[in-house]
Motif scaffolding. Structure first.
Motif, PDB file in Angstrom:
ATOM      1  N   MET A   1       0.846  -1.190   0.000  1.00  0.00           N
ATOM      2  CA  MET A   1       0.000   0.000   0.000  1.00  0.00           C
ATOM      3  C   MET A   1       0.879   1.236   0.000  1.00  0.00           C
ATOM      4  N   GLU A   2       0.450   2.255  -0.768  1.00  0.00           N
ATOM      5  CA  GLU A   2       1.216   3.480  -0.867  1.00  0.00           C
ATOM      6  C   GLU A   2       1.153   4.267   0.453  1.00  0.00           C
ATOM      7  N   ASN A   3       2.168   5.108   0.644  1.00  0.00           N
ATOM      8  CA  ASN A   3       2.204   5.904   1.868  1.00  0.00           C
ATOM      9  C   ASN A   3       1.020   6.861   1.977  1.00  0.00           C
ATOM     10  N   THR A  31       6.611   4.161   7.271  1.00  0.00           N
ATOM     11  CA  THR A  31       5.718   3.154   7.840  1.00  0.00           C
ATOM     12  C   THR A  31       5.354   2.116   6.788  1.00  0.00           C
ATOM     13  N   GLN A  32       5.362   0.863   7.195  1.00  0.00           N
ATOM     14  CA  GLN A  32       4.959  -0.229   6.309  1.00  0.00           C
ATOM     15  C   GLN A  32       3.575  -0.728   6.709  1.00  0.00           C
ATOM     16  N   ARG A  33       2.776  -1.125   5.732  1.00  0.00           N
ATOM     17  CA  ARG A  33       1.508  -1.790   6.030  1.00  0.00           C
ATOM     18  C   ARG A  33       1.681  -3.270   5.743  1.00  0.00           C
ATOM     19  N   LEU A  34       1.357  -4.101   6.731  1.00  0.00           N
ATOM     20  CA  LEU A  34       1.536  -5.546   6.624  1.00  0.00           C
ATOM     21  C   LEU A  34       0.182  -6.241   6.675  1.00  0.00           C
ATOM     22  N   SER A  35      -0.068  -7.119   5.722  1.00  0.00           N
ATOM     23  CA  SER A  35      -1.253  -7.974   5.754  1.00  0.00           C
ATOM     24  C   SER A  35      -0.826  -9.316   6.331  1.00  0.00           C
TER      25      SER A  35
END
Length: 230
Positions: A1-3, A31-35
């Motif tokens: 996902m984009e920032n 920040t990273q988004r993790l699924s």
């Protein structure tokens, strides 16, 4: 996902709710988004610390395993909550616990670097993080007192009443985790949890249908807890 998709999520967490748009953009950029799928491990005990975690949806359990292989759940993290603050503030190089998803989850991982930069530049961030840590510490003290001083029945009653308060309908609630996980959280065996829940049913205080529970009498449940001997 984009920032740009991460940025709108950050103000929903109390730690970042008072940041201005530029500060939010700075945090989002690091920040990273993790699924995370149910059963996946976010980090193992002994893994290098990477940052602060924010749970957008799902559920994460924090736990340790004894040398005998017994799991002890320290906490169940729900949406809107954070974890990992104390570890990075203590500058621990490795995680002393492990984190595992108990449901399909979306997690934001904010890097240590951007957290420390914010703390140096904005005193309000430090105050909010200290408040969050104080609340977590208060909960840990309550947990220790519960395990040390309360009977199994009192622990379960307290948990049901608190979960009911947090639900939309105080008399109806859905257990937020499996009964085995809740037993570990309350420092009970699954068998003791089942027996205690059955005792409350037989007393006419609750109805149980799987993970759905109806509290038939809040006052009666409190009185039962006061008189519980184990």
């Amino acid at each position: 996902m984009e920032n740009t998709d991460i940025a709108p999520l950050l103000p929903k967490f109390s730690l970042f709710s008072e940041l201005d748009p530029q500060q939010i953009a700075t945090v989002a950029a690091d920040t990273q988004r993790l699924s995370v799928h149910r059963g996946d491990i976010l980090f193992h005990r002994g893994d290098p610390t990477s940052g602060l975690y924010l749970l957008a949806s799902g559920q994460i359990k924090l736990a340790v395993t004894s040398p005998q292989g017994t799991e002890k759940i320290i906490g169940l993290i729900g949406p809107g909550e954070s974890f990992g603050e104390a570890i990075i503030f203590l500058n621990h190089p490795f995680y002393p616990i492990y984190a595992q998803a108990t449901a399909e989850s979306n997690v934001l991982l904010v890097s240590k670097r951007v957290i420390f930069d914010l703390l140096e530049r904005d005193a309000s961030v430090a105050r909010k993080m200290l408040a969050g840590l104080s609340m977590r510490n208060h909960q840990l003290v309550q947990d220790i007192e519960s395990v040390s001083l309360l009977t199994s029945t009192q622990r379960l009653i307290g948990y049901l009443l608190q979960t009911g308060i947090e639900s939309q309908d105080g008399n109806r609630l859905t257990l937020p985790a499996s009964k085995s996980n809740i037993a570990s959280l309350l420092n009970l065996t699954p068998e003791t949890l089942s027996r205690t829940m059955l005792k409350l049913q037989q007393a006419g205080l609750i109805e149980v249908q799987g993970k759905d529970i109806v509290i038939l009498s809040v006052a009666g449940l409190k009185r039962f807890g006061l008189n519980a001997g184990g």
